[in-house]
Write a protein that holds these residues in place. Structure first.
Motif, PDB file in Angstrom:
ATOM      1  N   PRO A  98      34.925  41.995  46.239  1.00 43.23           N
ATOM      2  CA  PRO A  98      36.075  42.869  46.485  1.00 43.23           C
ATOM      3  C   PRO A  98      36.422  43.755  45.289  1.00 43.23           C
ATOM      4  N   LEU A  99      36.215  43.236  44.067  1.00 39.70           N
ATOM      5  CA  LEU A  99      36.533  44.044  42.875  1.00 39.70           C
ATOM      6  C   LEU A  99      35.641  45.291  42.821  1.00 39.70           C
ATOM      7  N   VAL A 100      34.343  45.095  43.027  1.00 39.55           N
ATOM      8  CA  VAL A 100      33.418  46.237  42.946  1.00 39.55           C
ATOM      9  C   VAL A 100      33.719  47.223  44.077  1.00 39.55           C
ATOM     10  N   ALA A 101      34.091  46.698  45.253  1.00 38.32           N
ATOM     11  CA  ALA A 101      34.474  47.586  46.361  1.00 38.32           C
ATOM     12  C   ALA A 101      35.754  48.346  46.010  1.00 38.32           C
ATOM     13  N   LEU A 276      29.995  41.401  35.061  1.00 35.53           N
ATOM     14  CA  LEU A 276      29.057  41.716  36.140  1.00 35.53           C
ATOM     15  C   LEU A 276      29.485  42.993  36.873  1.00 35.53           C
ATOM     16  N   ALA A 277      30.799  43.150  37.076  1.00 34.76           N
ATOM     17  CA  ALA A 277      31.300  44.356  37.752  1.00 34.76           C
ATOM     18  C   ALA A 277      30.933  45.604  36.950  1.00 34.76           C
ATOM     19  N   ASP A 290      37.839  51.265  35.223  1.00 30.59           N
ATOM     20  CA  ASP A 290      37.727  50.072  34.380  1.00 30.59           C
ATOM     21  C   ASP A 290      37.974  48.824  35.241  1.00 30.59           C
ATOM     22  N   PRO A 291      36.927  48.041  35.529  1.00 31.50           N
ATOM     23  CA  PRO A 291      37.119  46.889  36.422  1.00 31.50           C
ATOM     24  C   PRO A 291      38.082  45.849  35.857  1.00 31.50           C
ATOM     25  N   ALA A 292      38.186  45.767  34.516  1.00 32.50           N
ATOM     26  CA  ALA A 292      39.115  44.792  33.923  1.00 32.50           C
ATOM     27  C   ALA A 292      40.543  45.131  34.339  1.00 32.50           C
ATOM     28  N   GLN A 293      40.848  46.426  34.309  1.00 29.17           N
ATOM     29  CA  GLN A 293      42.194  46.869  34.666  1.00 29.17           C
ATOM     30  C   GLN A 293      42.465  46.668  36.159  1.00 29.17           C
TER      31      GLN A 293
END
Ligand code: URA
Length: 426
Positions: A98-101, A276-277, A290-293
């Protein structure tokens, strides 16, 4: 005219297999013209004598050609997937997809069930009431376009040679061959039709590969296969000597993943999910998010809800709870210096979280919850972990598995990093 005996003899005597021999033997085995005992002998010869890079690339292609390559068509976003070689508490796909999406790519993850002490992603998701693993190709494509993330069962037409060969390797002690593992994993991922692939290759007691040189060789072999097949592939080498996160077991891991998706959760799970993201988004050409954010803000959680609901699951339903929970307590005061991934994985498995044979059912609620982490100071009598099961007679076996996996000492242990290395394709 080929014969299985000639192919087996060639590999037994340390020769290269020709492209024609590889194409023939994989195809004939899939059709049933090469017998299980012949393929078992060939798998053992490959395990003992290896295959070179060209043989591995051809073997992978032959396994892809044994079935269909999924035609997902244009889903409106770049496709990128991840594969983990498996570990204890490794629920990373659940927050990661879901994060990458949520960051703009689409994740088509065709996944398997767990065997042995490492859990399977489908088993974890099946602890959510109503969720179903089997989707048609049309449903997969529609969900990718709509939600951007699908985690579902692999289809029977995808690399059928691997399905047959993997079951045979499992019962002939020929799983631990780097050429066979690498071609098995990569044939399925290439046939799935993803545009990019990030591999999480685990190292340590809870992993397939117990040492870094072996894990590195597996990672490099898979990255090379990706390159030979035009699939952009990156591998991370990551530590699996301690469990990931605090939850091990199907429903327990779903609950922890939801915490991570809502912006909380254990720091190691967050760190690996974000790492990984980042690699997946780089392969998808998305560099401005920024996937962390995104993870910390909780914006991936609504994507999780839609991903679960699209497959019949109720993301707000209560998860199953074990009928029996008991604690393991510290036998002395000091520092928790050993929390061994394999021991905890075997304990969770014995409690009912995993299966011994592929026909077995798993208990959704069984597993282990860690109440203390590696390096924590603990007092004698303090609970270190909880054992969850519906079958209390399993507790004794779980405690026995943990016996040598936990150690309390006076000294704080040195702890290495979670991310050991990154291996990128040329
Ligand atoms: N996982 C796979 O898919 N194949 C192997 O050979 C080993 C692990």
């Amino acid at each position: 005219m080929h014969s299985a005996v000639d192919v087996i003899r060639a590999k037994r005597d340390g020769h290269r297999l020709s492209e024609q021999q590889i194409d023939w033997v994989v195809d004939a085995y899939t059709r049933g013209d090469v017998a299980d005992e012949q393929m078992a002998a060939l798998a053992m010869a490959i395990l003992l004598n290896g295959m070179d890079a060209d043989e591995i690339a051809r073997w992978t292609q032959a396994m892809i050609d044994s079935g269909e390559v999924l035609a997902l068509g244009d889903v409106g976003r770049p496709l990128v997937d991840k594969h983990s070689t498996g570990g204890v508490g490794d629920k990373i796909t659940l927050p990661l997809a879901p994060l990458v999406a949520a960051c703009g790519a689409a994740v088509p993850q065709l996944s398997g069930r767990g065997l042995g002490h490492t859990g399977g992603t489908l088993d974890k998701l099946e602890s959510i009431p109503g969720w179903r693993a089997a989707l048609s190709l049309e449903e997969i494509a529609a969900q990718l376009a709509d939600v951007g993330a699908v985690v579902c069962a692999t289809t029977p037409t995808l690399a059928p040679a691997d399905r047959k060969l993997y079951a045979l390797r499992d019962v002939t002690s020929t799983v631990e061959s780097i050429p066979l593992i690498a071609s098995s994993i990569m044939s399925k991922k290439i046939a799935e039709g993803t545009g990019g692939l990030v591999l999480d290759v685990k190292v340590g007691s809870g992993a397939f590969m117990k040492t870094e040189p072996l894990a590195r060789e597996l990672a490099e072999t898979m990255v090379r296969i990706g390159g030979a097949h035009g699939l952009a592939t990156t591998a991370l080498l990551t530590d699996m000597s301690v469990p990931l996160g605090r939850a091990i077991g199907n429903a327990l891991e779903v609950a922890e993943s939801v915490e991570v998706l809502q912006g909380g959760g254990p720091s190691d799970v967050v760190e690996l999910t974000v790492a990984l993201a980042r690699e997946m988004l780089a392969l998808a050409g998305i560099t401005d998010v920024d996937p962390a954010q995104v993870l910390a803000s909780g914006k991936a959680y609504p994507v999780w809800e839609r991903m679960i609901a699209a497959q019949g699951g109720d993301p707000s339903a209560d998860l199953p709870v074990a009928k029996h929970v008991e604690e393991v307590v510290a036998d002395r005061s000091g520092v928790l210096a050993r929390l061994d991934a394999l021991a905890v994985g075997v304990a969770a498995w014995r409690l009912g979280a995993g299966r011994a044979r592929k026909e077995d059912a798993v208990q959704a609620a069984a597993g282990v919850r860690l109440l203390a982490g590696l390096g924590d100071e603990v007092e004698a009598g303090q609970p270190l972990l909880e054992l969850h099961t519906d079958t209390p007679h399993a507790v004794e076996g779980a405690r026995a598995a943990l016996h040598s996996g936990l150690e309390i000492t006076a000294e704080r242990p040195a702890r290495g990093p979670l991310l050991l290395d990154t291996i990128r394709g040329a």
